[in-house]
Scaffold this motif. Structure first.
Motif, PDB file in Angstrom:
ATOM      1  N   TYR A   1       0.808  -1.224   0.000  1.00 29.75           N
ATOM      2  CA  TYR A   1       0.000   0.000   0.000  1.00 29.75           C
ATOM      3  C   TYR A   1       0.846   1.282   0.000  1.00 29.75           C
ATOM      4  CZ  TYR A   1      -3.003  -3.826   0.877  1.00 29.75           C
ATOM      5  OH  TYR A   1      -3.608  -5.045   0.762  1.00 29.75           O
TER       6      TYR A   1
ATOM      7  N   TYR B   1      13.199  -3.923  -4.911  1.00 35.21           N
ATOM      8  CA  TYR B   1      11.848  -4.479  -4.839  1.00 35.21           C
ATOM      9  C   TYR B   1      11.934  -5.924  -4.338  1.00 35.21           C
ATOM     10  CZ  TYR B   1       7.565  -6.730  -6.459  1.00 35.21           C
ATOM     11  OH  TYR B   1       6.428  -7.495  -6.535  1.00 35.21           O
ATOM     12  N   ARG B   2      11.404  -6.178  -3.151  1.00 29.49           N
ATOM     13  CA  ARG B   2      11.438  -7.489  -2.479  1.00 29.49           C
ATOM     14  C   ARG B   2      12.861  -8.078  -2.483  1.00 29.49           C
ATOM     15  NH1 ARG B   2       6.974  -5.848  -1.577  1.00 29.49           N
ATOM     16  NH2 ARG B   2       5.095  -7.108  -1.373  1.00 29.49           N
TER      17      ARG B   2
ATOM     18  N   TYR C   1      -2.382   4.502  -2.769  1.00 27.63           N
ATOM     19  CA  TYR C   1      -2.632   3.181  -3.357  1.00 27.63           C
ATOM     20  C   TYR C   1      -4.150   2.992  -3.535  1.00 27.63           C
ATOM     21  CZ  TYR C   1      -1.688  -1.754  -4.233  1.00 27.63           C
ATOM     22  OH  TYR C   1      -1.563  -2.994  -4.804  1.00 27.63           O
TER      23      TYR C   1
ATOM     24  N   ARG D   1      -6.663  -6.226   3.690  1.00 19.91           N
ATOM     25  CA  ARG D   1      -5.911  -7.492   3.649  1.00 19.91           C
ATOM     26  C   ARG D   1      -6.799  -8.672   4.034  1.00 19.91           C
ATOM     27  NH1 ARG D   1      -0.219  -6.598   3.003  1.00 19.91           N
ATOM     28  NH2 ARG D   1       0.029  -8.839   3.189  1.00 19.91           N
TER      29      ARG D   1
ATOM     30  N   LYS E   1      -8.965  -9.681   1.123  1.00 15.89           N
ATOM     31  CA  LYS E   1      -8.298 -10.178  -0.096  1.00 15.89           C
ATOM     32  C   LYS E   1      -7.380 -11.350   0.116  1.00 15.89           C
ATOM     33  CE  LYS E   1      -7.512  -6.701  -3.577  1.00 15.89           C
ATOM     34  NZ  LYS E   1      -6.471  -5.928  -4.235  1.00 15.89           N
TER      35      LYS E   1
ATOM     36  N   SER F   1       2.011 -13.391  -1.254  1.00 15.89           N
ATOM     37  CA  SER F   1       2.190 -13.392  -2.712  1.00 15.89           C
ATOM     38  C   SER F   1       3.197 -14.478  -3.077  1.00 15.89           C
ATOM     39  CB  SER F   1       2.760 -12.056  -3.185  1.00 15.89           C
ATOM     40  OG  SER F   1       1.885 -11.016  -2.880  1.00 15.89           O
TER      41      SER F   1
ATOM     42  N   ASN G   1       5.970  -9.309  -8.714  1.00 17.28           N
ATOM     43  CA  ASN G   1       5.416  -8.622  -9.880  1.00 17.28           C
ATOM     44  C   ASN G   1       6.573  -8.381 -10.859  1.00 17.28           C
ATOM     45  OD1 ASN G   1       2.679  -8.421  -9.084  1.00 17.28           O
ATOM     46  ND2 ASN G   1       3.175  -6.716  -7.733  1.00 17.28           N
TER      47      ASN G   1
ATOM     48  N   ASP H   1      -4.430 -14.634 -13.233  1.00 17.84           N
ATOM     49  CA  ASP H   1      -5.897 -14.631 -13.318  1.00 17.84           C
ATOM     50  C   ASP H   1      -6.332 -14.752 -14.785  1.00 17.84           C
ATOM     51  OD1 ASP H   1      -8.494 -14.315 -12.551  1.00 17.84           O
ATOM     52  OD2 ASP H   1      -8.329 -12.214 -11.928  1.00 17.84           O
TER      53      ASP H   1
ATOM     54  N   LYS I   1      -7.510 -18.928 -11.202  1.00 16.00           N
ATOM     55  CA  LYS I   1      -8.205 -18.729  -9.913  1.00 16.00           C
ATOM     56  C   LYS I   1      -9.041 -19.952  -9.550  1.00 16.00           C
ATOM     57  CE  LYS I   1      -8.981 -13.963  -8.871  1.00 16.00           C
ATOM     58  NZ  LYS I   1      -9.790 -12.797  -9.182  1.00 16.00           N
TER      59      LYS I   1
ATOM     60  N   GLN J   1      -7.609 -13.917  -4.968  1.00 16.07           N
ATOM     61  CA  GLN J   1      -6.365 -13.229  -5.336  1.00 16.07           C
ATOM     62  C   GLN J   1      -5.430 -14.273  -5.950  1.00 16.07           C
ATOM     63  OE1 GLN J   1      -3.988 -11.563  -6.387  1.00 16.07           O
ATOM     64  NE2 GLN J   1      -3.538 -10.001  -4.840  1.00 16.07           N
ATOM     65  N   ALA J   2      -5.281 -14.217  -7.274  1.00 13.46           N
ATOM     66  CA  ALA J   2      -4.563 -15.283  -7.990  1.00 13.46           C
ATOM     67  C   ALA J   2      -3.065 -15.328  -7.685  1.00 13.46           C
ATOM     68  CB  ALA J   2      -4.785 -15.113  -9.494  1.00 13.46           C
TER      69      ALA J   2
HETATM   70  N1  EPU Z   1      -5.395  -8.628  -9.983  1.00 15.19           N
HETATM   71  C1  EPU Z   1      -6.255  -9.355 -10.773  1.00 15.19           C
HETATM   72  N2  EPU Z   1      -6.530 -10.637 -10.442  1.00 15.19           N
HETATM   73  C2  EPU Z   1      -6.021 -11.212  -9.320  1.00 15.19           C
HETATM   74  C3  EPU Z   1      -5.134 -10.489  -8.517  1.00 15.19           C
HETATM   75  C4  EPU Z   1      -4.829  -9.191  -8.852  1.00 15.19           C
HETATM   76  O1  EPU Z   1      -6.746  -8.862 -11.777  1.00 15.19           O
HETATM   77  O2  EPU Z   1      -6.341 -12.383  -9.076  1.00 15.19           O
HETATM   78  C5  EPU Z   1      -5.111  -7.237 -10.300  1.00 15.19           C
HETATM   79  C6  EPU Z   1      -5.833  -6.345  -9.303  1.00 15.19           C
HETATM   80  O3  EPU Z   1      -7.116  -6.017  -9.742  1.00 15.19           O
HETATM   81  C7  EPU Z   1      -4.937  -5.133  -9.239  1.00 15.19           C
HETATM   82  C8  EPU Z   1      -3.555  -5.673  -9.541  1.00 15.19           C
HETATM   83  O4  EPU Z   1      -3.736  -6.979 -10.108  1.00 15.19           O
HETATM   84  O5  EPU Z   1      -5.292  -4.215 -10.247  1.00 15.19           O
HETATM   85  C9  EPU Z   1      -2.641  -5.733  -8.321  1.00 15.19           C
HETATM   86  O6  EPU Z   1      -3.216  -6.521  -7.297  1.00 15.19           O
HETATM   87  P1  EPU Z   1      -3.122  -6.077  -5.745  1.00 15.19           P
HETATM   88  O7  EPU Z   1      -3.482  -4.658  -5.585  1.00 15.19           O
HETATM   89  O8  EPU Z   1      -3.874  -7.089  -4.944  1.00 15.19           O
HETATM   90  O9  EPU Z   1      -1.586  -6.133  -5.368  1.00 15.19           O
HETATM   91  P2  EPU Z   1      -0.463  -7.146  -5.803  1.00 15.19           P
HETATM   92  O10 EPU Z   1       0.425  -6.510  -6.802  1.00 15.19           O
HETATM   93  O11 EPU Z   1      -1.111  -8.416  -6.176  1.00 15.19           O
HETATM   94  C10 EPU Z   1       1.326  -6.462  -4.000  1.00 15.19           C
HETATM   95  C11 EPU Z   1       2.250  -7.178  -3.048  1.00 15.19           C
HETATM   96  C12 EPU Z   1       1.479  -7.598  -1.798  1.00 15.19           C
HETATM   97  C13 EPU Z   1       0.915  -6.340  -1.149  1.00 15.19           C
HETATM   98  C14 EPU Z   1      -0.018  -5.641  -2.179  1.00 15.19           C
HETATM   99  C15 EPU Z   1      -0.554  -4.336  -1.663  1.00 15.19           C
HETATM  100  C16 EPU Z   1       3.943  -8.252  -4.403  1.00 15.19           C
HETATM  101  C17 EPU Z   1       4.457  -9.530  -4.980  1.00 15.19           C
HETATM  102  N3  EPU Z   1       2.829  -8.333  -3.695  1.00 15.19           N
HETATM  103  O12 EPU Z   1       0.335  -7.407  -4.436  1.00 15.19           O
HETATM  104  O13 EPU Z   1       2.403  -8.182  -0.906  1.00 15.19           O
HETATM  105  O14 EPU Z   1       0.193  -6.654   0.011  1.00 15.19           O
HETATM  106  O15 EPU Z   1       0.739  -5.357  -3.377  1.00 15.19           O
HETATM  107  O16 EPU Z   1       0.421  -3.343  -1.692  1.00 15.19           O
HETATM  108  O17 EPU Z   1       4.579  -7.205  -4.601  1.00 15.19           O
HETATM  109  C18 EPU Z   1       3.343 -10.266  -0.201  1.00 15.19           C
HETATM  110  O18 EPU Z   1       4.414  -9.865  -0.596  1.00 15.19           O
HETATM  111  O19 EPU Z   1       3.226 -11.404   0.332  1.00 15.19           O
HETATM  112  C19 EPU Z   1       2.165  -9.437  -0.356  1.00 15.19           C
HETATM  113  C20 EPU Z   1       0.951  -9.858  -0.029  1.00 15.19           C
END
Ligand code: EPU
Length: 375
Positions: free
Chosen positions: A130, A163-164, A199, A255, A258, A270, A274, A311, A316, A329-330
């Motif tokens: 976030y 990044y990570r 965010y 959290r 999701k 995750s 990314n 996804d 999913k 959350q894929a």
């Molecule tokens: N999305 C989809 N389908 C899905 C999942 C995501 O279309 O099944 C799209 C969402 O709609 C959104 C985008 O992908 O537009 C990003 O998804 P989200 O906002 O959930 O964040 P993320 O990039 O999936 C990252 C971190 C998380 C952190 C969140 C919030 C990484 C690898 N993961 O997830 O960290 O909580 O942002 O900032 O960078 C972790 O590291 O374990 C973790 C949970």
């Protein structure tokens, strides 16, 4: 020094995978760790460092000695004009530490609430969520050199955060993977704190809060927020500025909605990082897949949402054996057998991960990189 034998690890890894540690040593102080370094030959047999076990896939019993980090303690080290310097032992629970700082009026970590894991593991992968990354609030850390037993301190520049990523993930000559263990971490929390709500998910929560207030300043600010314009916090009346506690509560709500609770359904957050692509590669993907979710980074690279890519490949809810892709959350792989007699094995999780990598590669030409450590 008590080395335990054949210790079950199922309760010590958030995936809930069944495995044993052949030998395990609980580390409750930096001094005990230094003693272990002197008595055991970690250069010949590097140990496995176990924090909260929240970013790990166990694919079998662990033969190297497991060092279970249990160094506790939280304190305010110093208050300067610009920062509250706070410190926690590597074994402290991350969320408990975040909540403690917010309760004490030392804001700055609230966006990182509810990330599973321990304080000692947080700098290793430079946790982020976030709009805030650990490196934005980091002060310094103490660690012990596994080969010499010497204690040392690192400041941010020496940790090579990305990044990570950090120096603790690299086995190169200058990397510290397998060479050092973090014992304490310090954070610099700004006295002139400003909310970070840019965010998308968090902006929506804040916009809802502003519409509940309903005053005209709140409505104006809501428009500014939804247009993603710059907010000058200094000019706003206090009742429309969120507190760190409110932001923490919103992050917890987002959290919980999701991400699966590891106690109910095992997971390691995750599962993939990314991926980053060049603007040319991104344009090429957008031409074929117009809906792909992408973010432009400061350095010109483009970050793609791995969750969206997975996804889009239809993963999913699907899986291999008892390892599955979370249906909300894929990006999160889950243990569908949590709490049953047949939990997913590490092998099933990795077979699923490889199948996902293959299908994303075939469709988008991108190789997803796993985020957790595979043991
Ligand atoms: N999305 C989809 N389908 C899905 C999942 C995501 O279309 O099944 C799209 C969402 O709609 C959104 C985008 O992908 O537009 C990003 O998804 P989200 O906002 O959930 O964040 P993320 O990039 O999936 C990252 C971190 C998380 C952190 C969140 C919030 C990484 C690898 N993961 O997830 O960290 O909580 O942002 O900032 O960078 C972790 O590291 O374990 C973790 C949970």
């Amino acid at each position: 020094m008590l080395i335990e034998k054949n210790v079950p690890l199922q309760a010590l890894n958030s995936f809930g995978i069944v495995a044993k540690a052949h030998q395990l040593l609980r580390i409750s102080s930096a001094e005990l760790l230094q003693l272990a370094c002197q008595q055991l030959d970690f250069a010949a047999a590097p140990p496995l460092i176990l924090g909260g076990g929240c970013n790990m896939v166990l694919t079998g019993d662990v033969k190297p000695l497991v060092l279970k980090m249990e160094i506790m303690g939280k304190r305010l080290v110093e208050e300067t004009a610009r920062y509250f310097i706070v410190e926690a032992g590597a074994g402290e629970d991350w969320h408990g530490f975040v909540a403690w700082t917010v309760e004490n009026g030392w804001p700055g970590l609230e966006n990182l609430a509810l990330i599973p894991g321990s304080v000692g593991a947080a700098p290793v992968q430079n946790i982020g969520a976030y709009g805030v990354e650990l490196q934005d609030r980091f002060h310094s850390l103490d660690a012990v050199n596994l080969q010499t037993g010497e204690a040392f301190t690192l400041v941010a520049a020496q940790c090579a955060f990305g990044y990570r990523d950090s120096v603790f993930k690299h086995a190169t000559a200058t990397g510290l993977l397998g060479k050092a263990v973090i014992t304490r971490v310090r954070f610099a929390l700004p006295t002139a704190w400003r909310p970070e709500v840019s965010y998308a998910d968090l902006s929506r929560k804040y916009a809802d809060f502003l519409s509940q207030i309903g005053s005209s300043p709140a409505e104006n600010l809501r428009r500014v927020l939804l247009n993603q314009e710059f907010i000058d916090w200094a000019d706003l009346s206090p009742e429309i500025v969120p507190t760190a506690q409110q932001i923490m509560d919103w992050v917890v709500q987002i959290r919980r909605a999701k991400l699966p609770d590891p106690k109910v359904i095992g997971n390691a957050g995750s599962f993939f990082k990314n991926p980053f692509v060049s603007p040319e590669q991104c344009a090429d993907i957008i031409a074929r897949e117009p809906k792909v979710v992408s973010y432009k980074m400061a350095d010109g690279q483009i970050k793609l949402a791995a969750g969206w890519l997975i996804d889009a490949c239809g993963w999913k809810g699907r899986g291999v054996g008892n390892a599955g892709v979370y249906d909300k959350q894929a990006l999160v792989l889950v243990n569908k057998g949590t709490g049953t007699a047949t939990p997913a094995s590490g092998g099933e999780v990795m077979t699923l991960a490889k199948a996902i990598q293959t299908s994303v590669y075939e469709r988008f030409g991108i190789l997803l990189e796993p985020e957790p450590v595979v043991v």
